[in-house]
Design an enzyme around this catalytic site. Structure first.
Site, PDB file in Angstrom:
ATOM      1  N   ASP A 126      40.821 -12.702 -13.904  1.00 20.68           N
ATOM      2  CA  ASP A 126      41.432 -11.587 -14.278  1.00 20.68           C
ATOM      3  C   ASP A 126      41.084 -11.592 -15.857  1.00 20.68           C
ATOM      4  O   ASP A 126      41.635 -12.285 -16.484  1.00 20.68           O
ATOM      5  CB  ASP A 126      42.918 -11.316 -14.114  1.00 20.68           C
ATOM      6  CG  ASP A 126      43.493 -10.132 -14.912  1.00 20.68           C
ATOM      7  OD1 ASP A 126      42.905  -9.712 -15.657  1.00 20.68           O
ATOM      8  OD2 ASP A 126      44.418  -9.887 -14.344  1.00 20.68           O
ATOM      9  N   HIS A 141      49.421 -12.930 -14.474  1.00 21.67           N
ATOM     10  CA  HIS A 141      49.986 -11.663 -14.638  1.00 21.67           C
ATOM     11  C   HIS A 141      50.709 -11.371 -13.359  1.00 21.67           C
ATOM     12  O   HIS A 141      50.354 -11.595 -12.325  1.00 21.67           O
ATOM     13  CB  HIS A 141      48.857 -10.727 -14.918  1.00 21.67           C
ATOM     14  CG  HIS A 141      49.449  -9.262 -15.387  1.00 21.67           C
ATOM     15  ND1 HIS A 141      49.642  -8.209 -14.458  1.00 21.67           N
ATOM     16  CD2 HIS A 141      49.780  -8.838 -16.424  1.00 21.67           C
ATOM     17  CE1 HIS A 141      49.852  -7.248 -15.122  1.00 21.67           C
ATOM     18  NE2 HIS A 141      50.157  -7.492 -16.422  1.00 21.67           N
ATOM     19  N   GLU A 154      43.671 -16.021 -14.968  1.00 21.75           N
ATOM     20  CA  GLU A 154      43.216 -15.006 -16.168  1.00 21.75           C
ATOM     21  C   GLU A 154      42.553 -15.871 -16.796  1.00 21.75           C
ATOM     22  O   GLU A 154      42.159 -16.906 -16.909  1.00 21.75           O
ATOM     23  CB  GLU A 154      44.643 -14.839 -17.076  1.00 21.75           C
ATOM     24  CG  GLU A 154      45.639 -13.807 -16.232  1.00 21.75           C
ATOM     25  CD  GLU A 154      46.712 -13.339 -16.996  1.00 21.75           C
ATOM     26  OE1 GLU A 154      46.436 -13.391 -18.200  1.00 21.75           O
ATOM     27  OE2 GLU A 154      47.604 -13.094 -16.467  1.00 21.75           O
ATOM     28  N   HIS A 170      42.211  -9.481 -20.828  1.00 18.50           N
ATOM     29  CA  HIS A 170      42.364  -9.659 -22.275  1.00 18.50           C
ATOM     30  C   HIS A 170      41.032 -10.366 -23.081  1.00 18.50           C
ATOM     31  O   HIS A 170      40.962 -10.722 -24.208  1.00 18.50           O
ATOM     32  CB  HIS A 170      43.338 -10.700 -22.677  1.00 18.50           C
ATOM     33  CG  HIS A 170      44.794  -9.813 -22.526  1.00 18.50           C
ATOM     34  ND1 HIS A 170      45.392  -9.028 -23.277  1.00 18.50           N
ATOM     35  CD2 HIS A 170      45.588  -9.902 -21.214  1.00 18.50           C
ATOM     36  CE1 HIS A 170      46.503  -8.499 -22.601  1.00 18.50           C
ATOM     37  NE2 HIS A 170      46.503  -9.123 -21.434  1.00 18.50           N
ATOM     38  N   ASN A 180      47.339  -3.647 -27.662  1.00 20.01           N
ATOM     39  CA  ASN A 180      45.976  -4.556 -26.817  1.00 20.01           C
ATOM     40  C   ASN A 180      44.975  -3.811 -27.344  1.00 20.01           C
ATOM     41  O   ASN A 180      43.805  -4.188 -26.801  1.00 20.01           O
ATOM     42  CB  ASN A 180      46.360  -4.368 -25.570  1.00 20.01           C
ATOM     43  CG  ASN A 180      47.411  -5.123 -24.999  1.00 20.01           C
ATOM     44  OD1 ASN A 180      47.920  -6.221 -25.459  1.00 20.01           O
ATOM     45  ND2 ASN A 180      48.171  -4.714 -23.963  1.00 20.01           N
ATOM     46  N   SER A 205      47.779 -13.583 -21.163  1.00 25.01           N
ATOM     47  CA  SER A 205      48.293 -12.405 -21.981  1.00 25.01           C
ATOM     48  C   SER A 205      49.475 -12.608 -22.644  1.00 25.01           C
ATOM     49  O   SER A 205      49.656 -11.807 -23.779  1.00 25.01           O
ATOM     50  CB  SER A 205      48.511 -11.188 -20.926  1.00 25.01           C
ATOM     51  OG  SER A 205      49.694 -11.617 -20.163  1.00 25.01           O
ATOM     52  N   LYS A 240      42.612  -2.284 -22.656  1.00 24.50           N
ATOM     53  CA  LYS A 240      42.654  -3.199 -23.698  1.00 24.50           C
ATOM     54  C   LYS A 240      41.708  -2.898 -24.759  1.00 24.50           C
ATOM     55  O   LYS A 240      41.697  -2.005 -25.343  1.00 24.50           O
ATOM     56  CB  LYS A 240      43.080  -4.586 -23.274  1.00 24.50           C
ATOM     57  CG  LYS A 240      44.319  -4.445 -22.611  1.00 24.50           C
ATOM     58  CD  LYS A 240      44.903  -5.434 -21.425  1.00 24.50           C
ATOM     59  CE  LYS A 240      46.166  -5.011 -20.913  1.00 24.50           C
ATOM     60  NZ  LYS A 240      46.348  -5.687 -19.671  1.00 24.50           N
TER      61      LYS A 240
HETATM   62  C1  LIG Z   1      47.128  -5.643 -18.620  1.00 23.92           C
HETATM   63  C2  LIG Z   1      46.952  -6.518 -17.337  1.00 23.92           C
HETATM   64  C3  LIG Z   1      46.854  -6.004 -16.174  1.00 23.92           C
HETATM   65  C4  LIG Z   1      47.131  -4.594 -15.878  1.00 23.92           C
HETATM   66  O1  LIG Z   1      46.129  -3.648 -16.190  1.00 23.92           O
HETATM   67  P1  LIG Z   1      46.623  -2.238 -16.356  1.00 23.92           P
HETATM   68  O2  LIG Z   1      45.207  -1.371 -16.563  1.00 23.92           O
HETATM   69  O3  LIG Z   1      47.415  -2.364 -17.637  1.00 23.92           O
HETATM   70  O4  LIG Z   1      47.378  -1.865 -15.022  1.00 23.92           O
HETATM   71  C5  LIG Z   1      46.449  -7.018 -15.192  1.00 23.92           C
HETATM   72  N1  LIG Z   1      46.112  -8.444 -15.577  1.00 23.92           N
HETATM   73  C6  LIG Z   1      46.296  -8.656 -16.699  1.00 23.92           C
HETATM   74  C7  LIG Z   1      46.103 -10.158 -17.159  1.00 23.92           C
HETATM   75  C8  LIG Z   1      46.865  -7.879 -18.002  1.00 23.92           C
HETATM   76  O5  LIG Z   1      47.015  -8.299 -19.131  1.00 23.92           O
END
Ligand SMILES: *Cc1c(COP(=O)(O)O)cnc(C)c1O
Length: 390
Positions: free
Chosen positions: A203, A132, A174, A206, A46, A178, A238
């Site tokens: 969220d 997620h 999101e 990405h 990522n 992801s 990421k």
């Molecule tokens: C990776 C991810 C998370 C978690 O983040 P971390 O910092 O790895 O705990 C939360 N939401 C989404 C959409 C993700 O891809």
């Protein structure tokens, strides 16, 4: 109490669903992968901009460790909140055009925090079906009612928002998904949330670092500010290449999280050196747009190549390029066949994705070159069945 391969259960053969941890002996996001042989190429990270191994970011981290020590020594509310954290929060707020930002240990805990702090039993939370796992777990922690709408379907979200058992709570999506790499219809969702008087949360794990005029993410790319998306969450592990996460929004939101969010209050603050490294990573995103441009060029090049070869690529504008294979077995077989050619691409299987939707998750990075993509296309062309995705 302990799992055996038989206990995983699914329509896919149980053994095809067992996860193993591979031991990597080199940095991520780099293009090398020792398990894939000396000239191996990895498409599994990522770290979309290659910042995890970028010298200025690495140096900021070691400098930070010399200044602040390695660990933060306490939670944010006791002794762990340093000037480095404060500076990063201010920079993230300014960058994303929000009043304030709050750092979290990671994205998982940031999502738990928002849901637990803002929602309770009487609320309802409406979420995209492909959100997620941390967003589902957050709802559980909050005790709120959960409603899931069909992936990316604004009308379905509206229907659930209207159906209305429980007090208005949150609508959550999101920004970029992801495992599918597609964009959420953020403008439509923001309007639906406003009409239903629920708070919209995005969220952008990405999307941050990749889209928007200065890499601020998908909200900025859709010109959605704090009024339209009052809760913006994004991760630092990421595209930014470091570790941790943040939530950005109004001063009132941030204050509520500080006072109420248990996964925020009862954990050790991020190492301050990480905050120093992330400050530099953010600066690189803003000042070196050529990284993003190179990445977009690779995405376009790869997609064009797949179309020419008739490969079952799912539509995605992002560095996450899912190649649909259906069964867990098919995804594993293709992933292993690629590995023997020195190409490292993970198979994504249920329950991470729904049954029958196992796939390769090809992650492109600004650290790849066109020649790297050519090799990947050649490998895929050799080993991939020509299927039609559903
Ligand atoms: C990776 C991810 C998370 C978690 O983040 P971390 O910092 O790895 O705990 C939360 N939401 C989404 C959409 C993700 O891809």
């Amino acid at each position: 109490m302990f799992m055996s391969p038989e206990s995983v259960g699914d329509t896919d053969c149980a053994a095809d669903l067992i996860r193993i941890r591979r031991i990597r002996e080199a940095p991520s996001g780099g293009i090398r992968h020792p398990d894939a042989g000396r000239d191996g190429l990895a498409f599994d990270s990522n770290d979309y901009l290659g910042l995890a191994t970028y010298r200025p970011v690495q140096e900021a981290w070691s400098r930070g460790a010399r200044i602040w020590g390695v660990g933060s020594g306490g939670s944010h509310l006791l002794s762990g909140h340093t000037r480095a954290h404060e500076r990063l929060e201010e920079a993230l707020a300014a960058w994303t055009g929000r009043e304030r930002a709050l750092l979290f240990s990671n994205g998982y805990m940031a999502n738990l925090s928002v849901l637990q702090a803002l929602c309770g039993k009487r609320h309802r939370v409406v979420q995209d079906r492909l959100n997620h796992a941390s967003l589902w777990d957050g709802v559980r922690l909050s005790g709120a009612r959960l409603r899931r709408y069909a992936h990316g379907k604004v009308e379905d979200a509206e229907r659930l928002l209207r159906s209305g058992e429980g007090a208005p709570g949150l609508l959550v999506s999101e920004g970029v998904f992801s495992m599918d790499g597609d964009w959420a219809p953020l403008t439509g969702l923001a309007a639906a949330a406003r009409a239903a008087r629920v708070t919209f949360m995005v969220d952008d794990a990405h999307g941050i670092g990749i889209w928007g005029p200065e890499g601020q993410g998908t909200c900025a790319a859709h010109a959605l500010g704090q009024d339209e998306v009052p809760i913006l969450m994004a991760t630092l592990g990421k595209a930014l290449g470091t570790y941790g996460a943040f939530v950005a929004g109004s001063a009132a939101l941030i204050e509520t999280l500080i006072q109420r969010a248990r996964p925020y209050r009862y954990t050790t603050a991020l190492p301050p050196a990480l905050a120093e490294a992330t400050l530099i990573a953010r600066q690189c995103v803003i000042r070196e747009p050529e990284r993003r441009e190179h990445l977009f060029g690779l995405i376009h090049y790869f997609k064009t190549g797949c179309t020419e070869l008739g490969l079952p690529l799912l539509p995605s504008p992002s560095p996450i390029q899912p190649l649909w294979l259906g069964s867990a077995r098919a995804a594993l077989d293709v992933s292993r066949a690629l590995a023997t050619r020195g190409l490292w691409v993970p198979a994504i299987r249920p329950p991470t994705v729904p049954r029958g939707q196992a796939r390769l998750r090809i992650s492109l990075s600004a650290s790849h070159s066109r020649a790297n993509i050519d090799r990947l296309l050649e490998g895929l062309s050799d080993v991939c069945p020509r299927l039609n995705p559903p």
